[in-house]
Write an enzyme that holds these catalytic residues in place. Structure first.
Site, PDB file in Angstrom:
ATOM      1  N   THR A  15       0.855  -1.191   0.000  1.00  0.00           N
ATOM      2  CA  THR A  15       0.000   0.000   0.000  1.00  0.00           C
ATOM      3  C   THR A  15       0.890   1.240   0.000  1.00  0.00           C
ATOM      4  OG1 THR A  15      -0.155   0.020   2.423  1.00  0.00           O
ATOM      5  CG2 THR A  15      -1.879  -1.202   1.247  1.00  0.00           C
ATOM      6  N   ASP A  73      11.313  11.303   0.716  1.00  0.00           N
ATOM      7  CA  ASP A  73      11.462   9.903   0.277  1.00  0.00           C
ATOM      8  C   ASP A  73      12.882   9.397   0.567  1.00  0.00           C
ATOM      9  OD1 ASP A  73      10.673   7.537  -1.459  1.00  0.00           O
ATOM     10  OD2 ASP A  73      12.353   8.332  -2.611  1.00  0.00           O
ATOM     11  N   LYS A 128      14.039   6.392   3.276  1.00  0.00           N
ATOM     12  CA  LYS A 128      14.888   5.241   2.912  1.00  0.00           C
ATOM     13  C   LYS A 128      16.150   5.216   3.777  1.00  0.00           C
ATOM     14  CE  LYS A 128      13.247   5.238  -1.869  1.00  0.00           C
ATOM     15  NZ  LYS A 128      13.387   5.956  -3.128  1.00  0.00           N
TER      16      LYS A 128
HETATM   17  N1  HSE Z   1       9.734   8.392  -5.956  1.00  0.00           N
HETATM   18  C1  HSE Z   1      10.818   7.505  -5.707  1.00  0.00           C
HETATM   19  C2  HSE Z   1      12.025   7.937  -6.511  1.00  0.00           C
HETATM   20  C3  HSE Z   1      10.498   6.078  -6.055  1.00  0.00           C
HETATM   21  O1  HSE Z   1      11.902   8.841  -7.337  1.00  0.00           O
HETATM   22  O2  HSE Z   1      13.088   7.382  -6.307  1.00  0.00           O
HETATM   23  C4  HSE Z   1       9.961   5.211  -4.972  1.00  0.00           C
HETATM   24  O3  HSE Z   1      10.694   5.214  -3.797  1.00  0.00           O
END
Ligand code: HSE
Length: 328
Positions: free
Chosen positions: A87, A212, A216
């Site tokens: 999701t 993002d 990570k």
């Molecule tokens: N939006 C992310 C990126 C991909 O551009 O690396 C998914 O983590």
């Protein structure tokens, strides 16, 4: 192996296509497998004898899944071995994925996920829950798409201490910065094109503000370096203030600019940094890259496709196979 797929966006559908197309090949690793339920935020379908996945894909493309069952009902009421939880990411509270993963692990069911939110919000809790219930939580697809990171460190670099990591963890930003470097164009123009590539987050501020990449980084630091970092621990600067002029000056001095995510025992940081033009992290396009500093193997670099439906499916399939054949 009975599998359920919770989330049927681009990643869920990518995994489904691989499960259909590579069925014969995957049976060598997974044994007999069937997908007994597929759900998304607006519907769900199940058949305890195994769904016809081609029909499920067709239904999704022609108006959506039927409303036979919800995600929570699947997790609570059906008997299955693995949940593929894909999701959308929510780094604020991890939901709805956090509840899905918690409930599966409490049942002693293994989970494979690409969803960063639950791991950013509750990494240690989920790992402890998995251990307590003799279940496994696999999350290669949460960091760097197809680029091997977690299993590379856990298996190939087993026995090493990971001292720090440093790399490019967002393909959308890297695409924008590569184009700014080559064409000296303003950022806003390229962002529009980046969105069309289909790898940007639903809300592209997640990409360009380093959210993002920060998510990570938290997962990598916790999984590889044994930290208990949270998203708020990441010092974060995005790329939206970078100008073509900044690139001009950098290039004149033999550098480019990339959004670098770095973690060591003192800090976690995502920010635009100067990178020498001949450095392995001076990569182009939508690629991701990571430099892993270890105490025995020295520095190891990995580069690969950080996003995309099939690429992310690759990481999920490798986790599925690993569930059957490898323990780390
Ligand atoms: N939006 C992310 C990126 C991909 O551009 O690396 C998914 O983590």
């Amino acid at each position: 192996m009975n599998i359920v797929i919770i989330g049927f966006g681009s990643v869920g559908r990518g995994v489904t296509r691989v499960l259909i197309e590579k069925k014969k090949f995957l049976r060598n690793f997974l044994g007999d497998y069937k997908v007994i339920a597929v759900t998304d935020s607006s519907g769900g379908i199940y058949d305890e004898n195994g769904l016809d996945l081609r029909k499920v894909l067709e239904m999704k493309s022609k108006g959506g899944l039927p409303k036979e069952i919800t995600s929570i009902e699947v997790i609570r009421d059906l008997d299955f071995d693995v949940c593929i939880e894909v999701t959308p990411t929510n780094v604020e509270n991890g939901e709805p994925g956090l509840t899905h993963i918690r409930e599966c692990l409490k049942k002693g069911v293994d989970v494979v996920t690409s969803n960063k939110g639950p791991l950013v919000v509750a990494f240690r809790e989920l790992m402890n829950l998995a251990k307590k219930n003799n279940a496994r939580l696999m999350f290669e697809a949460t960091v760097g798409g197809a680029m091997p990171v977690i299993k590379l460190a856990k298996i190939d670099l087993a026995g090493n201490e990971i001292l720090s990591v440093r790399g490019i963890l967002n393909g959308t930003c890297n695409y924008i910065l590569s184009r700014m470097e080559k064409e000296l164009l303003p950022y806003e123009l390229i962002l529009e094109e980046a969105k069309e590539l289909g790898i940007a987050e639903r809300d592209p501020t997640y990409d360009v503000e380093g959210i993002d990449a920060g998510a990570k980084l938290v997962i990598i630091a916790n999984a590889l370096m044994g930290l208990d970092a949270k998203f708020k621990d990441v010092e974060r600067v995005g790329i939206s203030n970078l100008t073509p002029e900044a690139f001009k000056v950098a290039l004149e001095n033999g550098y480019t600019i990339r959004l670098i995510a770095e973690a060591n025992r003192d800090f976690l940081r995502v920010s635009p940094r100067l990178v020498p033009l001949n450095h392995p992290l001076a990569i182009y396009g939508t690629l991701n890259a990571l430099e892993i500093e270890t105490n025995l193997a020295g520095n190891v670099f990995v580069i690969g496709k950080g996003a995309g439906s099939v690429e992310t499916a690759s990481a999920i399939i490798s986790d599925l196979i690993c569930l059957k054949s490898l323990r780390y």
